[in-house]
Enzyme design. Sequence first.
Site, PDB file in Angstrom:
ATOM      1  N   CYS A  95      62.307 -31.383   1.316  1.00 54.99           N
ATOM      2  CA  CYS A  95      62.117 -31.647   2.461  1.00 54.99           C
ATOM      3  C   CYS A  95      63.386 -31.958   3.107  1.00 54.99           C
ATOM      4  CB  CYS A  95      61.214 -32.870   2.787  1.00 54.99           C
ATOM      5  SG  CYS A  95      61.498 -34.296   1.893  1.00 54.99           S
ATOM      6  N   ASP A 147      58.488 -31.777  11.365  1.00 56.67           N
ATOM      7  CA  ASP A 147      58.253 -32.272   9.763  1.00 56.67           C
ATOM      8  C   ASP A 147      57.955 -30.959   8.986  1.00 56.67           C
ATOM      9  OD1 ASP A 147      57.343 -33.476   7.789  1.00 56.67           O
ATOM     10  OD2 ASP A 147      55.625 -34.300   8.820  1.00 56.67           O
ATOM     11  N   HIS A 178      57.005 -31.231   6.014  1.00 57.38           N
ATOM     12  CA  HIS A 178      55.700 -31.433   4.999  1.00 57.38           C
ATOM     13  C   HIS A 178      54.636 -30.610   5.106  1.00 57.38           C
ATOM     14  CE1 HIS A 178      58.530 -34.841   4.624  1.00 57.38           C
ATOM     15  NE2 HIS A 178      58.552 -34.713   3.433  1.00 57.38           N
TER      16      HIS A 178
END
Length: 408
Positions: free
Chosen positions: A87, A289, A291
């Site tokens: 990430c 993000d 993820h």
Amino acid sequence: MESGTGSGFVWNRVLSKYENQNTIFSDYLEEFPDTDELVWILGKQHLLKTEKSKLLSDISARLWFTYRRKFSPIGGTGPSSDAGWGCMLRCGQMMLAQALICRHLGRDWHWEKQKEQPKAYQRILQCFLDRKDCCYSIHQMAQMGVGEGKSIGEWFGPNTVAQVLKKLALFDEWNSLAVYVSMDNTVVIEDIKKMCCVLPVSAATAGESPPDSLNASNQSKGTSACCLAWKPLLLIVPLRLGINQINPVYVDAFKECFKMPQSLGALGGKPNNAYYFIGFLGDELIFLDPHTTQNFVDTEENGTVDDQTFHCLQSPQRMNILNLDPSVALGFFCKEEKDFDSWCSLVQKEILKENLRMFELVQKHPSHWPPFVPPAKPEVTTTGAEFIDSTEQLEEFDLEEEFEILSI
């Protein structure tokens, strides 16, 4: 790590744990509130009440890099997905991609779905595809991280990503960026000028060289006297804004950085969960993000990339700034010398006015530091991609002291 079937089993097990992960904080999915407050996104302001569609268009134009799966194994026998560990690398890619967008297309350029894009945009996107021959791919970043003491598949902190990008940029002749990563919470103007003020190609081929008397003070007054050209600057400032949580005294200065026209946002997040912060609304940070796990995308037969999965079309996520882990890295892009001079003025006005400063900006190289030597590409006969195709070839690079990464 075991090779063959054993290593594949391990990585598939890690992948199965994370591949369906979209976000671990459902309350971040709220729509923007109905408010008269201004929203700041990478140096641009939007009035939420009347410019919401313009705001969302601005956010969706940012390149969005997420976990991917089914790419060629890193290093030949390593993971074929970065789910669960990549990430921060993806956030670093997003920050760098924003710098390249500003460099080639400008901050005001906007992406539109299913519309033909400029050739420079496609070329930027191809720099980040998950292939070992792409200069900023997950393969290159993970393998260059070995030189920073990180095993392939190990989670990176903000400073590690910054150091990796600085080294990979040395092999990127098309974008030709100067990447400066600050040390000890200090940005040194003299060092940046030394790194970015270069001879134009015409002068360099003519065998000219800058005079020995060239120093930071006369560089800051302009480059015309020495016929210098400015190498576009990616400036990354790794910081620790507290011990276990962010110190509230830094909040206002941190937010001011998103207002600067040179802003590339910030890398940070939670322990082992990185986000790319691009702006703020009140005391909430707005972020992209990484993820979400998507399939590997490669170039098509016509040489272009289907970019539909590289832009986030959902409402962006937000978190309270006081929930941010104190280890962060700010990013700024200065295409021309005047942009850097303007940034210095803004820092002096907005950052250095605080009693407890978020970071320092000094004119001269500190005398107790080792001499500053601008980074240079190692003397090798291969391309950058081939150079780090094996981790054994990383010995050309000196290890740099690790800034404290996100606490666990």
